[in-house]
Design a protein around this motif. Structure first.
Motif, PDB file in Angstrom:
ATOM      1  N   LYS A   1      91.533  40.892  67.440  1.00 41.45           N
ATOM      2  CA  LYS A   1      92.708  40.040  67.591  1.00 41.45           C
ATOM      3  C   LYS A   1      92.783  39.538  69.017  1.00 41.45           C
ATOM      4  O   LYS A   1      92.119  40.039  69.902  1.00 41.45           O
ATOM      5  CB  LYS A   1      93.979  40.819  67.238  1.00 41.45           C
ATOM      6  CG  LYS A   1      94.225  41.970  68.177  1.00 41.45           C
ATOM      7  CD  LYS A   1      95.335  42.856  67.669  1.00 41.45           C
ATOM      8  CE  LYS A   1      95.499  44.020  68.603  1.00 41.45           C
ATOM      9  NZ  LYS A   1      96.415  45.027  68.132  1.00 41.45           N
TER      10      LYS A   1
ATOM     11  N   TYR B   1     100.786  40.938  53.973  1.00 39.12           N
ATOM     12  CA  TYR B   1     100.596  40.547  55.371  1.00 39.12           C
ATOM     13  C   TYR B   1      99.759  39.279  55.484  1.00 39.12           C
ATOM     14  O   TYR B   1     100.117  38.344  56.215  1.00 39.12           O
ATOM     15  CB  TYR B   1      99.919  41.682  56.135  1.00 39.12           C
ATOM     16  CG  TYR B   1      99.225  41.237  57.409  1.00 39.12           C
ATOM     17  CD1 TYR B   1      99.958  40.929  58.547  1.00 39.12           C
ATOM     18  CD2 TYR B   1      97.832  41.091  57.452  1.00 39.12           C
ATOM     19  CE1 TYR B   1      99.333  40.503  59.708  1.00 39.12           C
ATOM     20  CE2 TYR B   1      97.204  40.663  58.606  1.00 39.12           C
ATOM     21  CZ  TYR B   1      97.946  40.365  59.729  1.00 39.12           C
ATOM     22  OH  TYR B   1      97.328  39.934  60.871  1.00 39.12           O
TER      23      TYR B   1
ATOM     24  N   THR C   1     100.965  39.895  64.769  1.00 39.72           N
ATOM     25  CA  THR C   1     100.921  38.624  64.049  1.00 39.72           C
ATOM     26  C   THR C   1     102.316  38.089  63.783  1.00 39.72           C
ATOM     27  O   THR C   1     102.550  36.875  63.848  1.00 39.72           O
ATOM     28  CB  THR C   1     100.171  38.798  62.713  1.00 39.72           C
ATOM     29  OG1 THR C   1      98.941  39.476  62.946  1.00 39.72           O
ATOM     30  CG2 THR C   1      99.887  37.445  62.078  1.00 39.72           C
ATOM     31  N   VAL C   2     103.258  38.979  63.499  1.00 38.41           N
ATOM     32  CA  VAL C   2     104.635  38.556  63.273  1.00 38.41           C
ATOM     33  C   VAL C   2     105.172  37.849  64.515  1.00 38.41           C
ATOM     34  O   VAL C   2     105.836  36.803  64.421  1.00 38.41           O
ATOM     35  CB  VAL C   2     105.521  39.758  62.906  1.00 38.41           C
ATOM     36  CG1 VAL C   2     106.994  39.338  62.822  1.00 38.41           C
ATOM     37  CG2 VAL C   2     105.072  40.373  61.582  1.00 38.41           C
TER      38      VAL C   2
ATOM     39  N   ALA D   1     100.978  35.791  57.060  1.00 33.80           N
ATOM     40  CA  ALA D   1     100.319  35.257  58.255  1.00 33.80           C
ATOM     41  C   ALA D   1      99.735  33.879  58.022  1.00 33.80           C
ATOM     42  O   ALA D   1      99.779  33.015  58.909  1.00 33.80           O
ATOM     43  CB  ALA D   1      99.218  36.218  58.711  1.00 33.80           C
TER      44      ALA D   1
ATOM     45  N   VAL E   1     103.733  34.354  64.673  1.00 32.57           N
ATOM     46  CA  VAL E   1     104.350  33.455  63.702  1.00 32.57           C
ATOM     47  C   VAL E   1     105.727  33.018  64.167  1.00 32.57           C
ATOM     48  O   VAL E   1     106.052  31.817  64.168  1.00 32.57           O
ATOM     49  CB  VAL E   1     104.440  34.134  62.315  1.00 32.57           C
ATOM     50  CG1 VAL E   1     105.310  33.299  61.371  1.00 32.57           C
ATOM     51  CG2 VAL E   1     103.052  34.323  61.721  1.00 32.57           C
TER      52      VAL E   1
ATOM     53  N   VAL F   1      93.356  37.664  61.579  1.00 30.48           N
ATOM     54  CA  VAL F   1      93.916  38.122  60.303  1.00 30.48           C
ATOM     55  C   VAL F   1      92.964  39.079  59.603  1.00 30.48           C
ATOM     56  O   VAL F   1      93.384  40.106  59.049  1.00 30.48           O
ATOM     57  CB  VAL F   1      94.229  36.919  59.389  1.00 30.48           C
ATOM     58  CG1 VAL F   1      94.709  37.392  58.012  1.00 30.48           C
ATOM     59  CG2 VAL F   1      95.283  36.019  60.030  1.00 30.48           C
TER      60      VAL F   1
ATOM     61  N   ILE G   1      96.526  32.656  65.420  1.00 27.03           N
ATOM     62  CA  ILE G   1      96.344  33.270  64.107  1.00 27.03           C
ATOM     63  C   ILE G   1      95.044  32.749  63.495  1.00 27.03           C
ATOM     64  O   ILE G   1      95.041  31.915  62.592  1.00 27.03           O
ATOM     65  CB  ILE G   1      97.553  32.990  63.198  1.00 27.03           C
ATOM     66  CG1 ILE G   1      98.844  33.368  63.914  1.00 27.03           C
ATOM     67  CG2 ILE G   1      97.443  33.775  61.892  1.00 27.03           C
ATOM     68  CD1 ILE G   1     100.102  32.977  63.161  1.00 27.03           C
TER      69      ILE G   1
ATOM     70  N   HIS H   1      93.103  42.563  61.355  1.00 29.84           N
ATOM     71  CA  HIS H   1      94.354  43.279  61.167  1.00 29.84           C
ATOM     72  C   HIS H   1      94.540  43.755  59.733  1.00 29.84           C
ATOM     73  O   HIS H   1      95.289  44.705  59.492  1.00 29.84           O
ATOM     74  CB  HIS H   1      95.532  42.394  61.585  1.00 29.84           C
ATOM     75  CG  HIS H   1      95.815  42.435  63.041  1.00 29.84           C
ATOM     76  ND1 HIS H   1      94.993  41.886  63.976  1.00 29.84           N
ATOM     77  CD2 HIS H   1      96.847  42.975  63.737  1.00 29.84           C
ATOM     78  CE1 HIS H   1      95.492  42.080  65.190  1.00 29.84           C
ATOM     79  NE2 HIS H   1      96.620  42.741  65.067  1.00 29.84           N
TER      80      HIS H   1
END
Length: 316
Positions: free
Chosen positions: A291, A43, A130-131, A47, A134, A147, A142, A150
């Protein structure tokens, strides 16, 4: 030397695996620390490096429908977790004071074990936040804090669930956190639904207050341990970590509240309007779980002396 070090590491790994609570040893991602650590390392790699490079020469994806479904599914999941925490102890047998770790196999205790595991798994599902960042090329969202949270949150919760799945007073903060996430993801879902729902988001400035209240409640509850004479909690390290976590993020959020509402540096203007992707043009002053409160649904930009300063807010 290397062989000896590797042998010691394997011995430690096998020894720790034997300490995993037998009540959930067969649950997914609980067989040992290596699988979940590998997922979290992948991950972080995605990220920070792979994801941004993958999207570097591509247009940002419009994922509003996917985000609406995801966010409202997270509302449901977190609501279930809160209900299960309540029914497996917090609304039934717990005293809300010195509630010890239960090592029995009573039906209610096994229900708490499953709920603790479900909360842990929910942190892996939240990696999708996060996906979305991105794939929608929201690079400013991000941040290191995003990061770190998470990846660190599910990693630490594995150890807690593996050793103390029916965690007594140590599970209180998970229940409160899930309750806050019900509200948070409900906001996300409405925000992703489009401009026609912006009129229902007038309460977004209160999200920071909700977060602050969360940390106050968790810190007060866990602080009881330090004033109890006969609270023999089996793993006091968890108590100390939860207290540090609550106080640290309360200070972080308090500073944001001062900057946003007392000094007025982030107050929304009357000219803020919804953008075409259903987001607002100013930041959402909330930090939850380390986050951004805005999981890709809101952008911030303020003009100062001809320059655009992009603002971001992190959530817990």
């Amino acid at each position: 030397m290397l062989q000896e070090a590797a042998s010691n590491i394997l011995k430690f790994h096998d020894d720790f695996k034997s300490r995993i609570d037998v009540r959930l040893r067969d649950y997914p991602l609980m067989e040992g620390p290596v699988p979940m650590t590998s997922i979290l390392l992948a991950y972080v790699l995605f990220a920070v490096f792979l994801g941004p490079r993958l999207m570097a020469n591509r247009k940002p994806l419009r994922l509003n429908t996917a985000m609406i479904v995801y966010n409202f599914c997270m509302v449901l999941l977190n609501a279930i977790i809160v209900y299960e925490f309540m029914m497996s102890g917090w609304a039934t047998t717990f005293t809300w004071r010195c509630d010890l770790i239960d090592t029995s196999k009573k039906p209610e205790t096994l229900r708490m074990v499953r709920t603790g595991w479900l909360f842990y798994i929910s942190k892996f599902i939240e990696l999708l936040d996060t996906v979305f960042f991105v794939l929608r090329k929201k690079r400013t969202q991000i941040t290191f804090l995003h990061v770190f949270h998470h990846s660190f949150m599910p990693w630490t919760w594995w150890w807690g669930v593996a050793l103390t799945p029916a965690g007594g007073m140590g599970s209180f903060h998970a229940m409160v956190n899930s309750a806050v996430h019900v509200i948070m993801y409900f906001y996300y879902g409405l925000s992703a639904a489009g401009p026609r729902f912006q009129k229902y988001l007038w309460w977004k400035k209160y999200m920071t207050a909700i977060q602050l209240t969360q940390f106050v409640i968790v810190s007060i509850h866990i602080s009881q341990y330090y004033f109890m004479e006969d609270c023999n909690y089996q793993l006091p390290l968890w108590i100390h970590l939860i207290w540090i976590y609550g106080v640290f993020f309360f200070l972080l959020f308090s500073n944001f509240w001062v900057q946003a509402y007392i000094k007025g540096k982030r107050l929304p203007s009357k000219d803020d309007k919804p953008t075409q992707n259903g987001s607002t043009s100013e930041s959402i002053p909330v930090v939850a779980n380390g986050k951004h409160l805005e999981n890709g649904n809101a952008n911030t930009h303020h003009h100062t002396n001809g320059k655009i300063i992009f603002g971001k807010v992190k959530e817990i």
